[in-house]
Design a protein around this motif. Structure first.
Motif, PDB file in Angstrom:
ATOM      1  N   SER A 194      21.614  49.503 -25.097  1.00 13.12           N
ATOM      2  CA  SER A 194      21.768  49.514 -26.552  1.00 13.12           C
ATOM      3  C   SER A 194      23.159  50.001 -26.963  1.00 13.12           C
ATOM      4  O   SER A 194      23.760  49.456 -27.893  1.00 13.12           O
ATOM      5  CB  SER A 194      20.702  50.401 -27.191  1.00 13.12           C
ATOM      6  N   GLY A 195      23.672  51.001 -26.278  1.00 22.52           N
ATOM      7  CA  GLY A 195      25.016  51.488 -26.573  1.00 22.52           C
ATOM      8  C   GLY A 195      26.083  50.449 -26.265  1.00 22.52           C
ATOM      9  O   GLY A 195      27.043  50.272 -27.028  1.00 22.52           O
ATOM     10  N   ALA A 196      25.918  49.747 -25.155  1.00 20.53           N
ATOM     11  CA  ALA A 196      26.868  48.687 -24.818  1.00 20.53           C
ATOM     12  C   ALA A 196      26.783  47.546 -25.823  1.00 20.53           C
ATOM     13  O   ALA A 196      27.804  46.951 -26.196  1.00 20.53           O
ATOM     14  CB  ALA A 196      26.609  48.189 -23.402  1.00 20.53           C
ATOM     15  N   ALA A 197      25.567  47.238 -26.276  1.00 21.83           N
ATOM     16  CA  ALA A 197      25.415  46.196 -27.297  1.00 21.83           C
ATOM     17  C   ALA A 197      26.062  46.629 -28.606  1.00 21.83           C
ATOM     18  O   ALA A 197      26.687  45.809 -29.302  1.00 21.83           O
ATOM     19  CB  ALA A 197      23.934  45.886 -27.514  1.00 21.83           C
ATOM     20  N   LEU A 198      25.949  47.902 -28.949  1.00 25.72           N
ATOM     21  CA  LEU A 198      26.598  48.414 -30.152  1.00 25.72           C
ATOM     22  C   LEU A 198      28.120  48.324 -30.032  1.00 25.72           C
ATOM     23  O   LEU A 198      28.797  47.921 -30.982  1.00 25.72           O
ATOM     24  CB  LEU A 198      26.169  49.857 -30.414  1.00 25.72           C
ATOM     25  N   ALA A 199      28.646  48.682 -28.875  1.00 26.26           N
ATOM     26  CA  ALA A 199      30.094  48.582 -28.667  1.00 26.26           C
ATOM     27  C   ALA A 199      30.556  47.128 -28.752  1.00 26.26           C
ATOM     28  O   ALA A 199      31.612  46.835 -29.335  1.00 26.26           O
ATOM     29  CB  ALA A 199      30.467  49.185 -27.320  1.00 26.26           C
ATOM     30  N   ALA A 200      29.774  46.217 -28.192  1.00 25.97           N
ATOM     31  CA  ALA A 200      30.126  44.798 -28.279  1.00 25.97           C
ATOM     32  C   ALA A 200      30.050  44.300 -29.720  1.00 25.97           C
ATOM     33  O   ALA A 200      30.864  43.461 -30.139  1.00 25.97           O
ATOM     34  CB  ALA A 200      29.200  43.974 -27.386  1.00 25.97           C
ATOM     35  N   THR A 201      29.109  44.827 -30.494  1.00 18.96           N
ATOM     36  CA  THR A 201      29.011  44.457 -31.904  1.00 18.96           C
ATOM     37  C   THR A 201      30.246  44.909 -32.669  1.00 18.96           C
ATOM     38  O   THR A 201      30.811  44.139 -33.456  1.00 18.96           O
ATOM     39  CB  THR A 201      27.751  45.089 -32.536  1.00 18.96           C
ATOM     40  N   VAL A 202      30.664  46.130 -32.440  1.00 23.14           N
ATOM     41  CA  VAL A 202      31.860  46.646 -33.107  1.00 23.14           C
ATOM     42  C   VAL A 202      33.079  45.827 -32.714  1.00 23.14           C
ATOM     43  O   VAL A 202      33.918  45.488 -33.558  1.00 23.14           O
ATOM     44  CB  VAL A 202      32.058  48.148 -32.795  1.00 23.14           C
ATOM     45  N   LEU A 203      33.169  45.465 -31.457  1.00 24.17           N
ATOM     46  CA  LEU A 203      34.294  44.661 -30.994  1.00 24.17           C
ATOM     47  C   LEU A 203      34.250  43.253 -31.591  1.00 24.17           C
ATOM     48  O   LEU A 203      35.291  42.690 -31.942  1.00 24.17           O
ATOM     49  CB  LEU A 203      34.292  44.584 -29.468  1.00 24.17           C
ATOM     50  N   ALA A 204      33.047  42.690 -31.741  1.00 20.80           N
ATOM     51  CA  ALA A 204      32.925  41.359 -32.355  1.00 20.80           C
ATOM     52  C   ALA A 204      33.266  41.397 -33.837  1.00 20.80           C
ATOM     53  O   ALA A 204      33.753  40.414 -34.394  1.00 20.80           O
ATOM     54  CB  ALA A 204      31.516  40.819 -32.158  1.00 20.80           C
ATOM     55  N   LEU A 205      33.026  42.526 -34.484  1.00 19.57           N
ATOM     56  CA  LEU A 205      33.306  42.624 -35.915  1.00 19.57           C
ATOM     57  C   LEU A 205      34.755  42.997 -36.206  1.00 19.57           C
ATOM     58  O   LEU A 205      35.341  42.495 -37.169  1.00 19.57           O
ATOM     59  CB  LEU A 205      32.383  43.664 -36.556  1.00 19.57           C
TER      60      LEU A 205
END
Length: 110
Positions: free
Chosen positions: A70-81
């Motif tokens: 979940s933390g890695a997915a959150l980091a990927a979300t921030v990077l995608a945004l």
């Protein structure tokens, strides 16, 4: 000699592709928690899931692995945004895959 100020550099407007990636990343992030809830309800609707809920004795849920995903997915979300344009498509792909694995982890451990 007169001094004339230069106009401030204007940033290029975001492309349509960048906007699509942001929208898709936000939709995936918003639907992550409902997907987890639906997965857990589907697990509890099975006989084994109900037995685990009522009597216990099932394998413990790997909380640290789930939090890491979940933390890695959150980091990927921030990077995608907010990341650089060249990194956004890869970040969106990573976000979707990490969320899929995290949701898939729920039915494995009732």
């Amino acid at each position: 000699m007169t001094w004339t100020p230069r106009p401030a550099a204007v940033a290029a407007p975001p492309s349509a592709g960048a906007a699509r990636i942001r929208v898709r990343a936000l939709i995936a992030a918003v639907l992550f928690v409902p997907a987890l809830v639906v997965a857990k309800i589907l697990v509890l609707a099975t006989e084994q899931g109900s037995r685990c809920l009522m009597y216990g004795g099932c394998a413990p849920f790997p909380v640290l692995l789930f939090l890491a995903l979940s933390g890695a997915a959150l980091a990927a979300t921030v990077l995608a945004l907010a990341g650089p344009q060249r990194m956004r498509p890869g970040a969106l792909t990573a976000q979707l895959l990490l969320e899929l694995v995290a949701v898939g982890l729920v039915p494995v451990f009732p």
